[in-house]
Write an enzyme that holds these catalytic residues in place. Structure first.
Site, PDB file in Angstrom:
ATOM      1  N   CYS A  86       0.839  -1.187   0.000  1.00  0.00           N
ATOM      2  CA  CYS A  86       0.000   0.000   0.000  1.00  0.00           C
ATOM      3  C   CYS A  86       0.882   1.248   0.000  1.00  0.00           C
ATOM      4  O   CYS A  86       1.771   1.396   0.841  1.00  0.00           O
ATOM      5  CB  CYS A  86      -0.894  -0.019   1.235  1.00  0.00           C
ATOM      6  SG  CYS A  86      -1.749   1.537   1.541  1.00  0.00           S
ATOM      7  N   GLU A  87       0.635   2.128  -0.952  1.00  0.00           N
ATOM      8  CA  GLU A  87       1.483   3.319  -1.053  1.00  0.00           C
ATOM      9  C   GLU A  87       1.193   4.359   0.029  1.00  0.00           C
ATOM     10  O   GLU A  87       1.971   5.284   0.221  1.00  0.00           O
ATOM     11  CB  GLU A  87       1.351   3.961  -2.434  1.00  0.00           C
ATOM     12  CG  GLU A  87       0.013   4.546  -2.754  1.00  0.00           C
ATOM     13  CD  GLU A  87      -0.064   5.075  -4.174  1.00  0.00           C
ATOM     14  OE1 GLU A  87      -0.752   6.082  -4.360  1.00  0.00           O
ATOM     15  OE2 GLU A  87       0.554   4.492  -5.089  1.00  0.00           O
ATOM     16  N   HIS A  88       0.094   4.190   0.752  1.00  0.00           N
ATOM     17  CA  HIS A  88      -0.249   5.176   1.780  1.00  0.00           C
ATOM     18  C   HIS A  88       0.478   4.954   3.097  1.00  0.00           C
ATOM     19  O   HIS A  88       0.823   5.915   3.783  1.00  0.00           O
ATOM     20  CB  HIS A  88      -1.764   5.179   2.025  1.00  0.00           C
ATOM     21  CG  HIS A  88      -2.537   5.543   0.811  1.00  0.00           C
ATOM     22  ND1 HIS A  88      -3.770   4.986   0.507  1.00  0.00           N
ATOM     23  CD2 HIS A  88      -2.260   6.395  -0.213  1.00  0.00           C
ATOM     24  CE1 HIS A  88      -4.207   5.490  -0.633  1.00  0.00           C
ATOM     25  NE2 HIS A  88      -3.318   6.329  -1.087  1.00  0.00           N
ATOM     26  N   HIS A  89       0.687   3.670   3.468  1.00  0.00           N
ATOM     27  CA  HIS A  89       1.347   3.371   4.740  1.00  0.00           C
ATOM     28  C   HIS A  89       2.577   2.481   4.580  1.00  0.00           C
ATOM     29  O   HIS A  89       3.223   2.149   5.561  1.00  0.00           O
ATOM     30  CB  HIS A  89       0.368   2.683   5.697  1.00  0.00           C
ATOM     31  CG  HIS A  89      -0.782   3.543   6.102  1.00  0.00           C
ATOM     32  ND1 HIS A  89      -2.002   3.502   5.459  1.00  0.00           N
ATOM     33  CD2 HIS A  89      -0.897   4.488   7.055  1.00  0.00           C
ATOM     34  CE1 HIS A  89      -2.824   4.380   6.018  1.00  0.00           C
ATOM     35  NE2 HIS A  89      -2.178   4.989   6.986  1.00  0.00           N
ATOM     36  N   GLN A 127      -5.196  -0.741  -4.527  1.00  0.00           N
ATOM     37  CA  GLN A 127      -5.943  -1.826  -5.167  1.00  0.00           C
ATOM     38  C   GLN A 127      -6.789  -1.334  -6.332  1.00  0.00           C
ATOM     39  O   GLN A 127      -6.890  -2.000  -7.363  1.00  0.00           O
ATOM     40  CB  GLN A 127      -6.817  -2.522  -4.121  1.00  0.00           C
ATOM     41  CG  GLN A 127      -7.565  -3.728  -4.650  1.00  0.00           C
ATOM     42  CD  GLN A 127      -8.282  -4.485  -3.553  1.00  0.00           C
ATOM     43  OE1 GLN A 127      -7.859  -4.481  -2.397  1.00  0.00           O
ATOM     44  NE2 GLN A 127      -9.366  -5.142  -3.899  1.00  0.00           N
ATOM     45  N   HIS A 155      -5.940  -5.863   3.611  1.00  0.00           N
ATOM     46  CA  HIS A 155      -4.971  -4.776   3.732  1.00  0.00           C
ATOM     47  C   HIS A 155      -4.487  -4.691   5.179  1.00  0.00           C
ATOM     48  O   HIS A 155      -5.284  -4.439   6.082  1.00  0.00           O
ATOM     49  CB  HIS A 155      -5.626  -3.447   3.328  1.00  0.00           C
ATOM     50  CG  HIS A 155      -5.936  -3.374   1.874  1.00  0.00           C
ATOM     51  ND1 HIS A 155      -5.266  -2.533   1.009  1.00  0.00           N
ATOM     52  CD2 HIS A 155      -6.836  -4.045   1.114  1.00  0.00           C
ATOM     53  CE1 HIS A 155      -5.741  -2.680  -0.211  1.00  0.00           C
ATOM     54  NE2 HIS A 155      -6.697  -3.602  -0.175  1.00  0.00           N
ATOM     55  N   CYS A 157      -2.828  -2.400   6.442  1.00  0.00           N
ATOM     56  CA  CYS A 157      -2.983  -1.039   6.963  1.00  0.00           C
ATOM     57  C   CYS A 157      -4.332  -0.882   7.661  1.00  0.00           C
ATOM     58  O   CYS A 157      -4.547   0.079   8.400  1.00  0.00           O
ATOM     59  CB  CYS A 157      -2.816   0.003   5.850  1.00  0.00           C
ATOM     60  SG  CYS A 157      -3.983  -0.160   4.498  1.00  0.00           S
TER      61      CYS A 157
END
Length: 196
Positions: A86-89, A127, A155, A157
């Site tokens: 996941c590119e956010h976390h 995703q 996920h 995250c």
């Protein structure tokens, strides 16, 4: 040059990653010089080279070799396992991809669809984008009459931090061409995905 070789041509800056991981360990109050953590920065650097190997690889190379066939029914490969980040976390998400397409005179080796998934998943990702990228590739590179992609993933995250919902699964879909326009084609695809 083969895709697997091409993917190895780009080396991540392992020394830079190792230095950054050492700084993170210091920032959280750990001792990066204690026995259990001595090699952690270099391990993380090698791991990042592996899990982000798709950044500099082109997934379309897997669809360049195809076979001319008159087959005009759905081709489906389901339960293609994957793991991504996941590119956010920068936490992993993993699950399975179901890919279907309606050929327009071209069929591709089934393992090539799994290779497309592998390449696209090995980069900082979300995703929703991954689902669209796979469907768009099938439409563009195979000139498919239609394509459908469904991804089911867990996920971390969401499971190990924040709301901590262990059983939550995210499902995304992308329907292109006849899979979007024709309700019967879409229904057949969905039936084939869920039929066990």
């Amino acid at each position: 040059m083969t895709e697997s070789k091409k993917g190895l041509d780009h080396e991540v800056d392992q020394d830079r990653i190792a230095r950054a991981v050492r700084e993170i360990l210091l920032a959280i109050g750990e001792d990066p010089d204690r026995e259990g953590l001595l090699e952690t920065p270099s391990r993380v650097a090698r791991m990042y080279g592996e899990i982000f190997a798709g950044i500099h690889s082109d997934p379309s190379v897997h669809l360049q070799k195809f076979f001319t066939e008159k087959y005009d029914e759905i081709v489906l490969v389901r339960d293609i396992s994957f793991d991504s980040m996941c590119e956010h976390h920068l936490l992993p998400f993993m699950g399975k991809v179901h890919i279907g397409y309606l050929p327009n005179g071209k069929v591709v080796g089934l393992s090539k669809l799994a290779r497309v998934v592998e390449t696209i998943s090995k980069r900082p990702q979300i995703q929703e984008r991954m689902t669209e990228e796979i469907a768009d590739l099938l439409m563009h590179d195979l000139d498919a009459k239609g394509a459908g992609v469904i991804i089911e993933a867990v996920h971390t995250c969401m499971t190990v931090r924040g709301v901590k919902k262990q059983q939550a699964t995210c499902v995304t879909s992308s329907m292109k061409g006849s899979f979007r326009r024709d309700a019967r084609t879409r229904a057949e695809f969905l039936h084939l995905v869920h039929e066990r």
